[in-house]
Design an enzyme around this catalytic site. Structure first.
Site, mmCIF file in Angstrom:
data_model
loop_
_atom_site.group_PDB
_atom_site.id
_atom_site.type_symbol
_atom_site.label_atom_id
_atom_site.label_comp_id
_atom_site.label_asym_id
_atom_site.label_seq_id
_atom_site.Cartn_x
_atom_site.Cartn_y
_atom_site.Cartn_z
ATOM 1 N N PRO A 2 22.344 114.484 150.610
ATOM 2 C CG PRO A 2 21.071 113.611 148.691
ATOM 3 C CD PRO A 2 22.224 114.728 149.725
ATOM 4 C CD GLU A 3 25.485 111.990 154.998
ATOM 5 O OE1 GLU A 3 25.653 110.838 156.157
ATOM 6 O OE2 GLU A 3 25.884 113.513 154.890
ATOM 7 C CG HIS A 91 18.236 123.753 138.174
ATOM 8 N ND1 HIS A 91 19.335 123.985 137.427
ATOM 9 C CD2 HIS A 91 18.178 124.358 139.021
ATOM 10 C CE1 HIS A 91 19.447 124.924 138.006
ATOM 11 N NE2 HIS A 91 19.135 125.101 138.932
ATOM 12 N NE ARG A 110 25.028 122.639 144.843
ATOM 13 C CZ ARG A 110 24.409 123.478 146.038
ATOM 14 N NH1 ARG A 110 25.390 123.342 147.001
ATOM 15 N NH2 ARG A 110 24.146 124.705 146.309
#
Length: 269
Positions: A2-3, A91, A110
């Site tokens: 994600p940017e 997660h 992550r």
DNA sequence: GTCCATGTTCTTTA
DNA sequence: CTAAAGAACATGGA
């Protein structure tokens, strides 16, 4: 990854659905995503409402009456709204029950992402450069003059300009026809104007297409972005350039994959 | 089993 | 001293 465009897409979707909602309960499955670790999220969230939602760089800012919940998606973070009956994906680290009987969920395989409690809107800009969408060529010129690093490396530096990551740095440099290894302080005034314009165009177009879903990125309701189909260079190593058909090259800059067209983006001296 | 993906932060090097 | 480069983190997929 994600940017800025992906974060902006999430923020816009959240704004419609989350503003005005009150947190009714909180479950934290992985307390280590919260920073600082001492922050008492339950105490600060339950019973409080979301007044507004903003983006700063890649950070998502959920404004409460007394504080700001600052969420960074890292590499694989997902912020979604789901009915309580929907099964939890693996997660899922944080679940906030809302007054409209939906749940705000944060999952991040992550765990490069984070959830922070900040005291003020000013503190949300700590260590961040200006927003690229409101940046003048003059300001960009002043920023780039301060470093001799490769322009690709400089664009990834959030303290210089906030919001670009590996995809949009590569796409912007291609659109501006600038070689990624050019020292930042050696760009001509013309190249800087071109780069500033290219960054804005690429980011706006990516936002219009809901961002790029490369690996894990999805928006609030689970939908993928479509901009990955329009990438000119990113992850297109060896494929023909969309402009001149030369195979796209890949080099490592700042230990990141960097994709460019050797013909359209020649080394300038 | 190996390698690769990458945003941020911390450490090391020049 | 400062700027820049490099390592580390985490985990799923090829």
């Amino acid at each position: 990854m994600p940017e800025l465009p992906e974060v902006e897409t999430v923020v816009r979707a959240l704004r419609r659905q989350l503003v005005g909602q009150t947190v009714t309960c909180l479950t934290l499955h992985r307390p280590d995503i919260v920073r600082p670790p001492t922050a008492d999220l339950a105490h600060n969230l339950v019973g409080h409402s979301f007044l507004a939602i903003r983006r700063r760089g890649k950070r998502i800012l959920l404004l409460l009456d007394h504080a700001i919940l600052c969420i960074h998606l890292g590499m694989t973070g997902q912020l979604t709204l789901a009915p309580p009956t929907a099964p939890h994906k693996p997660h899922t680290h944080l679940v906030a029950g809302l007054s409209n009987a939906t749940q705000l969920r944060f999952r991040d395989p992550r765990r490069f992402g984070s959830v922070r409690l900040l005291p003020s809107i000013e503190s949300a800009s700590q260590d961040l450069g200006p927003e690229p969408l409101n940046l003048s060529a003059t300001s960009l010129s002043r920023l780039l003059a301060t470093t001799r690093r490769a322009i690709k490396s400089a664009l990834l530096d959030q303290s210089l300009v906030a919001g670009l990551g590996n995809i949009y740095a590569d796409e912007s440099l291609f659109a501006a026809r600038i070689h990624p290894l050019t020292p930042a302080n050696r760009l001509s005034p013309m190249q800087i104007r071109q780069l500033n314009q290219s960054i804005k165009r690429v980011l706006r177009r990516a936002i219009r297409h809901g961002g790029s879903s490369i690996r894990d990125y999805i928006s609030v309701n689970g939908t993928s972005g479509r901009f990955q189909d329009l990438h000119a260079v990113y992850a297109r190593t060896g494929q023909p350039c969309t402009c001149c058909h030369t195979p796209i090259a890949r080099v490592i800059v700042s230990s990141r994959s960097t994709h460019f067209c050797p013909r359209c983006q020649p080394v300038s001296c």
